[in-house]
Structures are given as structure tokens and as C-alpha cells.
Design a protein around this motif. Structure first.
Motif, PDB file in Angstrom:
ATOM      1  N   ALA A 198       0.668  -0.793   0.080  1.00  0.00           N
ATOM      2  CA  ALA A 198       0.338  -0.284   0.309  1.00  0.00           C
ATOM      3  C   ALA A 198       0.614   1.041   0.341  1.00  0.00           C
ATOM      4  CB  ALA A 198      -1.247   0.055   1.026  1.00  0.00           C
ATOM      5  N   SER A 209      -5.052   4.363  -7.712  1.00  0.00           N
ATOM      6  CA  SER A 209      -6.011   3.140  -6.426  1.00  0.00           C
ATOM      7  C   SER A 209      -7.220   3.644  -7.272  1.00  0.00           C
ATOM      8  CB  SER A 209      -5.134   4.269  -5.565  1.00  0.00           C
ATOM      9  OG  SER A 209      -4.697   4.990  -4.400  1.00  0.00           O
ATOM     10  N   ASP A 249      -7.215   6.529   0.943  1.00  0.00           N
ATOM     11  CA  ASP A 249      -5.503   6.539   0.353  1.00  0.00           C
ATOM     12  C   ASP A 249      -5.098   8.116   0.981  1.00  0.00           C
ATOM     13  OD1 ASP A 249      -5.164   4.539  -1.117  1.00  0.00           O
ATOM     14  OD2 ASP A 249      -5.431   5.084  -2.367  1.00  0.00           O
ATOM     15  N   ASN A 272      -0.137   3.220   7.063  1.00  0.00           N
ATOM     16  CA  ASN A 272      -0.930   2.156   6.367  1.00  0.00           C
ATOM     17  C   ASN A 272      -1.217   1.078   7.553  1.00  0.00           C
ATOM     18  OD1 ASN A 272      -1.245   3.308   3.589  1.00  0.00           O
ATOM     19  ND2 ASN A 272       0.459   3.813   3.464  1.00  0.00           N
ATOM     20  N   HIS A 299      -5.844   0.742   3.165  1.00  0.00           N
ATOM     21  CA  HIS A 299      -6.412  -0.071   2.131  1.00  0.00           C
ATOM     22  C   HIS A 299      -6.815  -1.354   1.807  1.00  0.00           C
ATOM     23  CE1 HIS A 299      -3.756   0.894  -1.746  1.00  0.00           C
ATOM     24  NE2 HIS A 299      -4.002   1.965  -1.601  1.00  0.00           N
ATOM     25  N   THR A 346     -10.063  -1.695  -0.002  1.00  0.00           N
ATOM     26  CA  THR A 346      -9.962  -1.704  -1.212  1.00  0.00           C
ATOM     27  C   THR A 346      -9.502  -3.084  -1.482  1.00  0.00           C
ATOM     28  OG1 THR A 346      -7.845  -1.204  -1.462  1.00  0.00           O
ATOM     29  CG2 THR A 346      -9.287   0.424  -2.233  1.00  0.00           C
ATOM     30  N   HIS A 347      -8.489  -3.699  -0.811  1.00  0.00           N
ATOM     31  CA  HIS A 347      -7.919  -5.049  -0.887  1.00  0.00           C
ATOM     32  C   HIS A 347      -8.807  -6.756  -1.499  1.00  0.00           C
ATOM     33  CE1 HIS A 347      -5.009  -8.473   0.152  1.00  0.00           C
ATOM     34  NE2 HIS A 347      -5.593  -8.931   0.611  1.00  0.00           N
TER      35      HIS A 347
END
Length: 223
Positions: A31, A76, A98, A148, A158, A161-162
Motif C-alpha cells: 500500500a 488507486s 488513501d 498504512n 487499503h 480496497t483489498h
């Protein structure tokens, strides 16, 4: 019988926790690198445009930071769009994932560049600029990594979105044409570009030194 079984159970949990921790560390590195590449592309583009247009240092920094956020968000958003989300939903997820990471990088990166003597005013054809940028991005990575990791541990950043990146169905329609840009490829491209800029600036500086020495020698000869 109970005691060994309990010990085995405990060991299993410990192993699972270690594996999970390793997974979070790897995700945090990925990330951070992903955000860093977007920031680096945006900043270098902003500095090149600002220099070409003859903007002041302040406006050049504003342009570079703006493009860093824009490129960071764009890199992203593309895979999230490809995974099937609409543009509005994708932007909402990416902004939540982000923003803190990119903001941390930008604050640290620009602070380091300001601290490196002459880096901000060096210009693009100057090794001081490229060395300063390399140092600044490395420090920005170190600063943003724990941010992060902290977000991932709390299911934010992240982590949002993973599952979209790894659990999406095969893209259809226009989504098939959205480019997939793996983080290692982006990192390699940025490293190559920055090393190229450093080599060009060193060669330019060497050429100027040689030209100056030749001019001085000619003057002495004429005398």
C-alpha cells in the motif's frame, strides 16, 4: 492428554497470529509503495511543468502536491473501477483509503526537500534535486508505512480496497480496457526514471565543468 492438546492449540493460535501479522506487514509495504509511486509521478510532473512555465517555487510546490494527490488517487481508482465499482463509489472508497497516507507522504517529502540544501531551487538538470528527491521519497516511505499498517489493522486504508482487487470477477465491457498497473512495475519505472534524471544531471554538470575548463585554458593560451 488435555495439557498437550492445550499447548498445541496455543501454538496454533500463535502461528496464526504471526501469519496474520506478516500479511499485514506485506500489505502495508504494498500500500505504501503504491501511494509513493503516485506521489512521485505527480510531484516530478508538477516540478517539470512548473519549471517549464517559469512558476515561482511556491506555485511549483502547490502544483506538484496537487498532481501528487491526483495521480495517487487515480492509480488507486483504476483497479477499483476494473473490479466493478461505479466511478462515484470507487472515488469514495479511494478517498477514504488513501488520503491520510498521501497527506503523510507529501508533508514529510516536502519537509525533507526543504531541509536538503539547495534541493528546492536546484532545477531538474541538477544532481542535487534528484538526490534530494530520492532521500525525500525514502523518508516519506518510512513515515507512511506505520500509518498504512495502523489503518490496515483497523480495517481501514487499503483494507477497504483489498477484497475488491483480489475477489473481483473477470471485468466486462469497457472495464476490460482499464490498464492493470502492478505496484512493482510502477516502482521499477519510477526508480529507472529518477536514476535517468540523476545520470543526465551529472553528465550535464560534467559537460559544463569541461566546457568551463576549456574556456579558461583558451583564455590562458591567448594571453
Amino acid at each position: 492428554m488435555t495439557e498437550p492438546h492445550h499447548a498445541h492449540d496455543h501454538a496454533g493460535h500463535a502461528g496464526h497470529a504471526g501469519h496474520a501479522g506478516g500479511g499485514i506487514n506485506a500489505m502495508a509495504v504494498s500500500a505504501t509503495l503504491h501511494c509513493l509511486t503516485g506521489c512521485a509521478i505527480g510531484e516530478i510532473a508538477g516540478l517539470m511543468i512548473g519549471t517549464a512555465l517559469g512558476l515561482s517555487t511556491g506555485w511549483t510546490i502547490v502544483l506538484a502536491v496537487s498532481l501528487a494527490f491526483l495521480l495517487g488517487y487515480t492509480l488507486s481508482t483504476l483497479p477499483v473501477l476494473k473490479a466493478g465499482l461505479g466511478l462515484g463509489a470507487a472515488l469514495s472508497v479511494v478517498l477514504a483509503a488513501d488520503t491520510l497516507s498521501i497527506a503523510t507522504m507529501e508533508v514529510v517529502d516536502n519537509a525533507v526537500m526543504a531541509l536538503v540544501p539547495g534541493a528546492m531551487d536546484a532545477g531538474l538538470v541538477n544532481s542535487t534535486f534528484w538526490l534530494g528527491m530520492m532521500i525525500a521519497l525514502a523518508v516519506a516511505f518510512v513515515a507512511a508505512y506505520p500509518v498504512n499498517r495502523w489503518l490496515l489493522q483497523r480495517g481501514k486504508g487499503h483494507a477497504l480496497t483489498h477484497h475488491l482487487h483480489h475477489g473481483a470477477a473477470q471485468p466486462t465491457g469497457f472495464r476490460r480496457f482499464i490498464p492493470s498497473l502492478p505496484t512493482p512495475v510502477l516502482v521499477a519505472a519510477i526508480v529507472a526514471f529518477m536514476l535517468g534524471g540523476l545520470v543526465v544531471s551529472v553528465a550535464d554538470g560534467t559537460g559544463e565543468d569541461a566546457e568551463g575548463a576549456g574556456h579558461a585554458s583558451a583564455v590562458v593560451t591567448q594571453r
